[in-house]
Enzyme design. Structure first.
Site, PDB file in Angstrom:
ATOM      1  N   ASP A 326      42.812  40.453  42.907  1.00  0.00           N
ATOM      2  CA  ASP A 326      41.781  40.343  43.943  1.00  0.00           C
ATOM      3  C   ASP A 326      42.170  39.360  45.047  1.00  0.00           C
ATOM      4  O   ASP A 326      41.493  39.283  46.080  1.00  0.00           O
ATOM      5  CB  ASP A 326      40.442  39.927  43.332  1.00  0.00           C
ATOM      6  N   LYS A 426      28.557  42.981  48.852  1.00  0.00           N
ATOM      7  CA  LYS A 426      29.007  43.340  47.506  1.00  0.00           C
ATOM      8  C   LYS A 426      29.368  42.098  46.693  1.00  0.00           C
ATOM      9  O   LYS A 426      29.101  42.038  45.483  1.00  0.00           O
ATOM     10  CB  LYS A 426      30.196  44.277  47.592  1.00  0.00           C
TER      11      LYS A 426
END
Length: 447
Positions: A326, A426
């Site tokens: 990520d 998100k």
């Protein structure tokens, strides 16, 4: 839903301020499932306001309460667009046994619920956004079927939507799963392991990708009273009862990474991020080591971390991001912006994320003349034609991390237009507001 674009500008290349980050999405989602499995014995503190976490909490709360049996042709929609609706419904002895859950773009929720929902002994269809229906779930479904779940694919084999039928009965307590897939499949199985009548022994085949995320899961389970053994490539969790406790969710190191990026592209930076610790469960805390290569010093004191920037030539040529995928967009964009021709490994899972992140990076970096070249499992930056334009439009591909990884370029590019600014909800809803706190200007684009 209409997309809201914004234009980012930044006067000067100095950033100073204090930024209070939201709770970790990764920790919070694990804690929420643990709380649900514990039947309320485990409480969650410092709940993340990330849309994915809010969506998962909404769904878990509704499952605990039970979907009202007379909700014919109605929908329950949370503020982030996740839909929980009845299918008619089918009623047996006054209770609903069939309904649908649409988790939208929440990938973690899809994986965790695929493992959790079969334990509820209900018939449930689990679906998501168009992109979610393109993201594979077959490895986890196969594992759950071997355990005793009756799961069928509604449309395409190996992909959501899936229909989970009631009647789970454990058939085995031993499962093998590949280690080079998404760690969320492994975490989903580990989270439910202690609630299985026979417990679970999980054999990991080959090298384990994103190992810190698995370690995070096991550490949080241990905090909740669930013990495990990890011998070589085998993790075993017996059937156990959760302890009464509270899981405190730490601020999000993934969100912190964007502030490291901002510091790296600045001439001068003095930032304080409260609540972050040097002994974090989150694998993305490795951003402190990665960004040290760019002259960013991390000092932990006063209950948080101080970031400062010092001039330093970048020497590191290879970044292995296998355990922190990520962070890939953040690190790659910083290298590209600085003209540092580094190579990157460990990016195997990026093509099945919210978007194909490799293709998205290649497309957007081309706008500053930088190429991300794929050679097998190694990716190399070619910055020989790098140029900084006066204005740039950033496509975000419905991917929160694309928006936030490219936003720091506003320090270098006078006008940076970012598509679909709301996509950051998100994982980091306050991102744009936090940028304003340190001197960025955020201007909505009038459509």
């Amino acid at each position: 839903m209409a997309k809201h674009n914004i234009i980012l500008t930044k006067q000067g290349k100095t950033v100073k301020g204090t930024i209070q980050l939201t709770g970790s999405k990764s920790e919070c989602n694990r804690a929420l499932v643990i709380g649900a499995l514990s039947k309320g014995k485990v409480k969650v503190e410092n709940m993340s306001d990330a849309a994915d976490a809010v969506t998962l909490k909404t769904i878990l709360d509704l499952q605990e309460q039970g979907v009202p049996p007379l909700m014919v042709n109605t929908q329950v929609v949370d503020e982030h667009g996740a839909i929980i609706k009845s299918n008619g419904p089918t009623i047996t002895q006054g209770r609903t046994v069939s309904h649908e859950i649409n988790i939208g773009p929440a990938g973690t929720a899809m994986r965790f619920l695929t493992a959790y929902l079969p334990l509820l002994n209900k018939t449930i269809t689990l679906t998501g956004s168009e992109r979610m229906q393109q993201r594979p779930i077959g490895v986890l479904v196969d594992a759950m079927r071997k355990l005793g779940s009756n799961i069928e694919y509604v449309k395409n084999e190996g992909f959501p939507p899936i229909k989970i039928h009631e009647g789970f009965a454990q058939q085995t307590n031993r499962i093998s799963i590949k280690g080079d897939i998404s760690s969320q499949y492994i975490t989903a199985l580990l989270l439910i392991a202690s609630s299985l009548p026979q417990g679970l022994t999980l054999e990991i085949e080959g090298e384990l990708t994103s190992r810190p995320y698995v370690e995070m899961t096991l550490a949080m389970l241990r905090q909740a009273g669930i013990q495990h053994t990890w011998d070589a490539n085998t993790i075993t969790i017996a059937n156990q009862i959760f302890a009464e406790t509270a899981l405190l969710v730490e601020p999000d190191w993934s969100a912190a990474s964007y502030w490291y990026s901002i510091a790296a592209l600045s001439d001068e930076a003095e930032l304080f991020l409260p609540g972050l610790t040097s002994y974090s469960l989150q694998g993305d805390s490795v951003i402190t080591e990665l960004m040290a290569n760019f002259g960013i010093t991390s000092v932990f004191k006063d209950g948080g971390v101080y970031l400062t920037k010092e001039p330093k030539p970048v020497q590191r040529k290879i970044f292995d991001l296998k355990e922190c995928p990520d962070l890939a967009q953040t690190v790659i964009v910083v290298c590209a912006a600085l003209g540092h021709e580094a190579s990157f490994t460990g990016l195997e899972t990026l093509k099945i994320k919210e978007t194909d992140r490799i293709l998205a990076l290649q497309t957007e970096l081309a706008k500053i003349g930088v190429k991300l070249i794929e050679k097998g499992q190694v990716y190399k930056l070619d910055c020989s034609e790098k140029q900084i334009p006066q204005r740039m439009f950033v496509n975000t591909y419905d991917d929160h991390r694309m928006a936030m990884a490219f936003a720091p370029l506003a320090i270098l590019i006078p006008k940076l237009e970012v598509e679909d600014a709301d996509v950051v909800e998100k994982s980091y809803p306050a991102f744009w507001k936090d940028l304003i706190k340190v001197g960025f200007e955020v201007t909505p684009v009038i459509q």
